[in-house]
Design a protein around this motif. Structure first.
Motif, PDB file in Angstrom:
ATOM      1  N   LEU A 313     108.110 -46.426  36.794  1.00 14.76           N
ATOM      2  CA  LEU A 313     107.826 -46.665  35.373  1.00 14.76           C
ATOM      3  C   LEU A 313     108.750 -47.736  34.799  1.00 14.76           C
ATOM      4  CD1 LEU A 313     107.283 -42.996  34.125  1.00 14.76           C
ATOM      5  CD2 LEU A 313     105.538 -44.712  34.616  1.00 14.76           C
ATOM      6  N   ASP A 314     109.994 -47.770  35.251  1.00 14.66           N
ATOM      7  CA  ASP A 314     110.924 -48.796  34.781  1.00 14.66           C
ATOM      8  C   ASP A 314     110.507 -50.175  35.273  1.00 14.66           C
ATOM      9  OD1 ASP A 314     112.519 -46.969  33.442  1.00 14.66           O
ATOM     10  OD2 ASP A 314     113.756 -46.563  35.189  1.00 14.66           O
ATOM     11  N   SER A 315     109.988 -50.268  36.480  1.00 16.10           N
ATOM     12  CA  SER A 315     109.520 -51.562  36.985  1.00 16.10           C
ATOM     13  C   SER A 315     108.334 -52.060  36.183  1.00 16.10           C
ATOM     14  CB  SER A 315     109.141 -51.435  38.465  1.00 16.10           C
ATOM     15  OG  SER A 315     110.284 -51.238  39.265  1.00 16.10           O
ATOM     16  N   LEU A 316     107.431 -51.157  35.817  1.00 13.32           N
ATOM     17  CA  LEU A 316     106.301 -51.562  34.983  1.00 13.32           C
ATOM     18  C   LEU A 316     106.775 -52.087  33.631  1.00 13.32           C
ATOM     19  CD1 LEU A 316     103.894 -48.542  35.685  1.00 13.32           C
ATOM     20  CD2 LEU A 316     103.727 -50.855  36.618  1.00 13.32           C
ATOM     21  N   ALA A 317     107.750 -51.393  33.040  1.00 13.76           N
ATOM     22  CA  ALA A 317     108.263 -51.828  31.735  1.00 13.76           C
ATOM     23  C   ALA A 317     108.971 -53.175  31.841  1.00 13.76           C
ATOM     24  CB  ALA A 317     109.210 -50.767  31.179  1.00 13.76           C
ATOM     25  N   LEU A 318     109.748 -53.381  32.913  1.00 14.74           N
ATOM     26  CA  LEU A 318     110.457 -54.649  33.094  1.00 14.74           C
ATOM     27  C   LEU A 318     109.491 -55.816  33.245  1.00 14.74           C
ATOM     28  CD1 LEU A 318     113.553 -53.975  35.375  1.00 14.74           C
ATOM     29  CD2 LEU A 318     113.507 -55.386  33.331  1.00 14.74           C
ATOM     30  N   TYR A 319     108.468 -55.628  34.063  1.00 17.11           N
ATOM     31  CA  TYR A 319     107.511 -56.710  34.246  1.00 17.11           C
ATOM     32  C   TYR A 319     106.731 -56.967  32.959  1.00 17.11           C
ATOM     33  CZ  TYR A 319     103.833 -59.561  36.284  1.00 17.11           C
ATOM     34  OH  TYR A 319     102.968 -60.597  36.553  1.00 17.11           O
ATOM     35  N   GLN A 320     106.417 -55.902  32.231  1.00 21.29           N
ATOM     36  CA  GLN A 320     105.689 -56.065  30.970  1.00 21.29           C
ATOM     37  C   GLN A 320     106.493 -56.878  29.966  1.00 21.29           C
ATOM     38  OE1 GLN A 320     102.567 -54.895  30.092  1.00 21.29           O
ATOM     39  NE2 GLN A 320     102.804 -55.948  28.133  1.00 21.29           N
ATOM     40  N   ALA A 321     107.812 -56.659  29.925  1.00 18.02           N
ATOM     41  CA  ALA A 321     108.636 -57.317  28.912  1.00 18.02           C
ATOM     42  C   ALA A 321     109.144 -58.681  29.349  1.00 18.02           C
ATOM     43  CB  ALA A 321     109.827 -56.419  28.557  1.00 18.02           C
ATOM     44  N   THR A 322     109.380 -58.883  30.640  1.00 18.36           N
ATOM     45  CA  THR A 322     110.025 -60.124  31.092  1.00 18.36           C
ATOM     46  C   THR A 322     109.164 -60.955  32.034  1.00 18.36           C
ATOM     47  OG1 THR A 322     111.083 -59.046  33.006  1.00 18.36           O
ATOM     48  CG2 THR A 322     112.260 -58.970  30.897  1.00 18.36           C
ATOM     49  N   GLY A 323     108.261 -60.326  32.760  1.00 17.83           N
ATOM     50  CA  GLY A 323     107.479 -61.045  33.757  1.00 17.83           C
ATOM     51  C   GLY A 323     108.253 -61.393  35.011  1.00 17.83           C
ATOM     52  N   LEU A 324     109.480 -60.875  35.159  1.00 15.34           N
ATOM     53  CA  LEU A 324     110.301 -61.170  36.329  1.00 15.34           C
ATOM     54  C   LEU A 324     109.886 -60.301  37.514  1.00 15.34           C
ATOM     55  CD1 LEU A 324     113.845 -61.342  34.670  1.00 15.34           C
ATOM     56  CD2 LEU A 324     112.427 -63.266  35.413  1.00 15.34           C
ATOM     57  N   PRO A 325     110.115 -60.774  38.738  1.00 15.76           N
ATOM     58  CA  PRO A 325     109.846 -59.919  39.909  1.00 15.76           C
ATOM     59  C   PRO A 325     110.719 -58.672  39.863  1.00 15.76           C
ATOM     60  CG  PRO A 325     110.166 -62.212  40.567  1.00 15.76           C
ATOM     61  CD  PRO A 325     110.548 -62.129  39.121  1.00 15.76           C
ATOM     62  N   THR A 326     110.116 -57.540  40.105  1.00 17.94           N
ATOM     63  CA  THR A 326     110.844 -56.282  40.033  1.00 17.94           C
ATOM     64  C   THR A 326     110.344 -55.346  41.118  1.00 17.94           C
ATOM     65  OG1 THR A 326     111.329 -54.353  38.640  1.00 17.94           O
ATOM     66  CG2 THR A 326     109.225 -55.460  38.289  1.00 17.94           C
ATOM     67  N   LEU A 327     111.260 -54.552  41.661  1.00 12.75           N
ATOM     68  CA  LEU A 327     110.950 -53.588  42.710  1.00 12.75           C
ATOM     69  C   LEU A 327     111.586 -52.253  42.350  1.00 12.75           C
ATOM     70  CD1 LEU A 327     111.682 -55.787  45.879  1.00 12.75           C
ATOM     71  CD2 LEU A 327     109.430 -55.231  44.952  1.00 12.75           C
ATOM     72  N   ALA A 328     110.907 -51.168  42.710  1.00 17.41           N
ATOM     73  CA  ALA A 328     111.430 -49.821  42.482  1.00 17.41           C
ATOM     74  C   ALA A 328     111.820 -49.207  43.818  1.00 17.41           C
ATOM     75  CB  ALA A 328     110.388 -48.948  41.788  1.00 17.41           C
ATOM     76  N   LEU A 329     113.020 -48.644  43.882  1.00 22.13           N
ATOM     77  CA  LEU A 329     113.504 -48.019  45.112  1.00 22.13           C
ATOM     78  C   LEU A 329     112.764 -46.709  45.354  1.00 22.13           C
ATOM     79  CD1 LEU A 329     117.336 -48.613  44.677  1.00 22.13           C
ATOM     80  CD2 LEU A 329     115.680 -50.000  45.920  1.00 22.13           C
ATOM     81  N   PRO A 330     112.417 -46.409  46.605  1.00 20.37           N
ATOM     82  CA  PRO A 330     111.577 -45.233  46.879  1.00 20.37           C
ATOM     83  C   PRO A 330     112.236 -43.904  46.559  1.00 20.37           C
ATOM     84  CG  PRO A 330     112.377 -46.209  48.930  1.00 20.37           C
ATOM     85  CD  PRO A 330     112.749 -47.153  47.835  1.00 20.37           C
ATOM     86  N   ARG A 331     113.576 -43.813  46.713  1.00 20.24           N
ATOM     87  CA  ARG A 331     114.266 -42.540  46.491  1.00 20.24           C
ATOM     88  C   ARG A 331     115.249 -42.610  45.331  1.00 20.24           C
ATOM     89  NH1 ARG A 331     116.292 -40.288  52.196  1.00 20.24           N
ATOM     90  NH2 ARG A 331     116.768 -38.526  50.841  1.00 20.24           N
ATOM     91  N   GLY A 332     115.018 -43.559  44.424  1.00 15.54           N
ATOM     92  CA  GLY A 332     115.843 -43.644  43.239  1.00 15.54           C
ATOM     93  C   GLY A 332     117.291 -43.937  43.557  1.00 15.54           C
ATOM     94  N   ILE A 333     118.195 -43.221  42.903  1.00 11.35           N
ATOM     95  CA  ILE A 333     119.617 -43.445  43.097  1.00 11.35           C
ATOM     96  C   ILE A 333     120.160 -42.619  44.257  1.00 11.35           C
ATOM     97  CG2 ILE A 333     119.967 -43.986  40.667  1.00 11.35           C
ATOM     98  CD1 ILE A 333     121.095 -41.192  40.278  1.00 11.35           C
ATOM     99  N   ALA A 334     119.301 -41.865  44.946  1.00 15.19           N
ATOM    100  CA  ALA A 334     119.783 -41.003  46.030  1.00 15.19           C
ATOM    101  C   ALA A 334     120.144 -41.801  47.264  1.00 15.19           C
ATOM    102  CB  ALA A 334     118.728 -39.952  46.376  1.00 15.19           C
ATOM    103  N   CYS A 335     119.355 -42.843  47.605  1.00 12.64           N
ATOM    104  CA  CYS A 335     119.573 -43.521  48.865  1.00 12.64           C
ATOM    105  C   CYS A 335     118.874 -44.869  48.860  1.00 12.64           C
ATOM    106  CB  CYS A 335     119.056 -42.659  50.019  1.00 12.64           C
ATOM    107  SG  CYS A 335     119.271 -43.387  51.658  1.00 12.64           S
ATOM    108  N   LEU A 336     119.489 -45.850  49.509  1.00 12.69           N
ATOM    109  CA  LEU A 336     118.864 -47.147  49.781  1.00 12.69           C
ATOM    110  C   LEU A 336     118.772 -47.291  51.292  1.00 12.69           C
ATOM    111  CD1 LEU A 336     117.773 -49.937  49.080  1.00 12.69           C
ATOM    112  CD2 LEU A 336     120.131 -50.762  48.900  1.00 12.69           C
TER     113      LEU A 336
END
Length: 719
Positions: A313-336
């Motif tokens: 949802l944050d990636s959708l909001a970022l792209y809506q407001a800025t149009g910049l490339p954005t990616l969402a991590l699959p497990r959030g802040i738990a792990c990369l």
């Protein structure tokens, strides 16, 4: 002798071939690996094919198909096991960790004449899995996306074109054996989704775009629940977001890098609560195998900057407001997962905007170390810097917030001006700074306040008092709340430890309820819990290297070492055991600080009289262990002549705020737990430092426990 070995293993291959042909009509999940195929017979294994399946034996082994390796014993009696084994689990942590350095990888590539480019976190080379290197050399130098990336830290490789992946030994075998095509696009990722592809396709076909809902009122309710009022239908369509009416959930797809195939889904359900909206996530495949960078198909090869978020949802909001490339991590802040790093190599600048609390800030700093801090910037949490979706809803300028992101790299010397904002952040978030609170031990929360990263906890107690049982529940409590945990049990086997923790997790003895085993085992398997395979005496260097590897690969936040004495026999630094122990304690202290990881270290006490309570000075060795530790916990076991005795936990040191004290523990034999009862609030006893030593007189103001209080505690029923 060599000929005899070859003949013996050739017979093994024939037996395995007959076995696989016999059971080819059944699921391959019904068979189990017993021992690996010898490396020197790899070429012969590639030549063996099975008539009904059409696969080579080597392909089955490299794809980690569970095949029963019978050796020279012939076919099994009675057929395969009854309960099938699943294939969508992670590779077993018990596999030996092959440590390789970036210098060794570069030296090997140069010796083999393989061209490579040095990236931020990976080395990029032509992929041998797409064809001969000569045919791909020209397209590779021009920036073709179909390259092979080798992680500088672990040696793990990933071909973005064929999705082939493996460890450093697999890469060496493919280069030296010339086994082009051995790893196909039906690798781990495709195999993981294969068992659930029908469910994925069925859910995806039933879901519809939010704008195509027939009921306008239902559409408005869904937009309100997910705070999508300012996110346009065009943005939702661009990211292929759908809505599943039956589950009242948003559906986020996981497409392959080229966007040609659907590999998985994430379902997000919103439920209203008193303090706001709570989101519940469900992934197909399970979280451990869900490696979706949401928004990756929209990334262009020319993009040099990206914003990483912890929610779709944050990636959708970022792209809506800025149009910049954005990616969402699959497990959030738990792990990369390191598997995702190759897809982020092309970016020169990465902005991490993961949330608005202290845990998100710590996760951003941890992930930046993986991604190379020189190219990372972090959005500091605060009232003026909420989550991207909240910022869009509040009408804030997201471009301005991104421009205020701070560089992740820092110098060795800083001034208070540079620390001023961090100090303000800690003062503004006192509860978050105190750490994560235990759910099963409220008395421990009132003393230690919480579990904090970067600290060293020393835990001791008499032999046979239940140290391992208690510390396993202590760690399980945190793990169920999202703390990635690594267990190093040198005293008892991992199977026995896992059985204890599963019993504590289910709060019941599963041997009496075997019909519920699969349900609890599935839930327990989803925890971010890993085990070292060491048993008995080990070198501290080997253990620390393994811990470093786990922190990098699994983003471990809590390491338990049970216990320190099993590493002292391997150290040849000095004949003095006290000096050896001081060195080991210093190594764990340094590891905890450098990696911002909490280390719980179990140390046996000195042999003392049974009628005396343990003290901080009772810890075996010199005073260095208690001096280096941030917290000292002592499991006291008071033996009674008329009964089984009484246990209680003593917090003898608390560097965070100085609160120390004791509280009783009640052992439940059925669930193997020490969790405090609801009446524990009245039994908590805070004491001062001088009251921990019975040889010192109690302070009058501190008012040690009165005689009535002691009599009341003595009447507490034993476990």
């Amino acid at each position: 002798m060599f000929r005899a070995r070859c003949l013996a293993h050739s017979e093994c291959l024939m037996n395995a071939s007959r076995l696989c042909d016999r059971w080819s009509a059944r699921s391959a999940e019904e068979l189990q690996v017993v021992s690996p195929l010898p490396l020197f017979l790899r070429s012969q294994a590639e030549m063996w094919t099975f008539p009904q399946s059409g696969h080579s034996l080597w392909a089955l082994l490299t794809l980690r198909w569970p095949i029963m390796w019978m050796g020279c014993r012939g076919l099994p009696r009675g057929g395969p096991p009854r309960r099938p084994y699943r294939k969508e689990v992670l590779p077993a942590p018990e596999a030996p960790v092959v440590l390789v350095t970036a210098a060794e990888i570069r030296q090997y590539l140069r010796a083999r004449g393989i061209p490579f480019q040095d990236g931020h976190s990976c080395l990029r080379t032509p992929s041998p899995f797409l064809g001969p290197q000569g045919e791909k050399a020209e397209s590779w130098t021009e920036g073709s996306p179909h390259s092979l990336f080798i992680d500088k830290t672990t040696g793990h490789f990933l071909c973005t074109g064929s999705l082939a992946e493996g460890n450093w030994e697999d890469f060496q075998a493919s280069v030296e054996g010339g086994a082009v095509g051995t790893w196909s696009s039906e690798g781990k990722g495709s195999e993981t989704v294969g068992s659930q592809s029908n469910d994925v396709l069925r859910i995806w076909d039933r879901a519809v775009p939010l704008a195509e809902l027939p009921d306008q009122e239902e559409m408005q309710v869904a937009r309100t629940m997910f705070s999508l009022a300012k996110v346009s239908d065009a943005t939702l369509k661009l990211f292929n977001v759908r809505y599943l009416r039956a589950a009242r959930s948003l559906v986020f797809p996981w497409f392959s890098p080229g966007g040609l195939s659907l590999r998985g889904l994430k379902l997000l359900k919103a439920e209203g609560q008193r303090d706001g909206v709570c989101y519940e996530e469900t992934t197909l495949p399970r979280p451990s195998a869900y490696h979706n960078l949401f928004g990756l198909p929209l990334i262009n090869l020319r993009d040099v900057e990206v914003v990483l978020t912890s929610r779709e949802l944050d990636s959708l909001a970022l792209y809506q407001a800025t149009g910049l490339p954005t990616l969402a991590l699959p497990r959030g802040i738990a792990c990369l997962p390191p598997t995702l790093l190759p897809y982020l190599e092309q970016f020169r600048r990465i902005v991490l905007w993961l949330g608005n609390d202290l845990r998100a800030w710590e996760a951003a700093k941890l992930f930046a170390r993986k991604l190379n801090p020189k190219r990372c910037s972090l959005v500091r949490p605060g009232d003026q810097h909420p989550r991207p979706l909240e910022a869009l809803t509040q009408g804030l300028n997201l471009q301005r917030i991104l421009r205020s992101a701070l560089p992740a790299g820092h110098k060795s010397i800083v001034s208070f001006r540079q620390l001023r904002e961090e100090v303000l952040g800690e003062l503004s978030n006192v509860e978050q700074v105190a750490g994560l609170r235990w759910g099963r031990f409220p008395d421990l929360n009132r003393l230690l306040k919480g579990h904090r990263k970067g600290e060293l906890t020393v835990f001791t107690g008499p032999t046979g008092s239940g140290k391992t049982t208690f510390i396993s529940e202590y760690a399980l409590d945190l793990c169920t709340q999202g703390v990635n945990t690594l267990w190093g049990s040198f005293e008892i086997s991992n199977v026995r430890l896992a059985r204890i923790m599963l019993t504590q997790f289910a709060m019941a003895r599963l041997e009496e309820r075997l019909e519920d085993y699969d349900e609890w085992a599935d839930r327990f398997e989803d925890l971010a819990l890993y085990f070292m395979t060491f048993h008995g005496q080990q070198s501290v260097r080997t253990v620390v290297d393994t811990m470093q590897h786990a922190v990098y690969v699994y983003d471990i936040c809590h390491v338990i070492i049970d216990n320190l004495q099993f590493m002292m026999g391997q150290e040849q630094l000095s004949a003095d055991r006290i000096a050896a122990q001081d060195y080991i304690v210093g190594a764990f202290r340094k590891f905890a600080t450098d990696n911002n990881c909490h280390v719980t270290l179990v140390i046996h006490p000195r042999k003392e009289d049974g009628d005396k309570e343990l003290q901080t000075a009772s810890i075996f060795g010199s005073a260095k262990a208690s001096q280096e530790a941030d917290n000292v916990l002592i499991l006291q076991d008071k033996k009674l002549a008329t009964g089984p005795g009484k246990r209680y936990l003593q917090v003898a040191k608390n560097r965070f705020d100085g609160d120390v004290g004791v509280f009783p523990l009640e052992f439940n034999k059925n669930s193997l737990t020490f969790s405090s009862s609801t009446k524990s609030k009245a039994r908590l006893k805070k004491v001062k430092d001088n009251e921990l030593d019975p040889q010192k007189p109690p302070s009058r103001k501190g008012g040690g426990a009165s005689g009535k209080q002691k009599d009341k505690e003595a009447q507490t029923p034993p476990p």
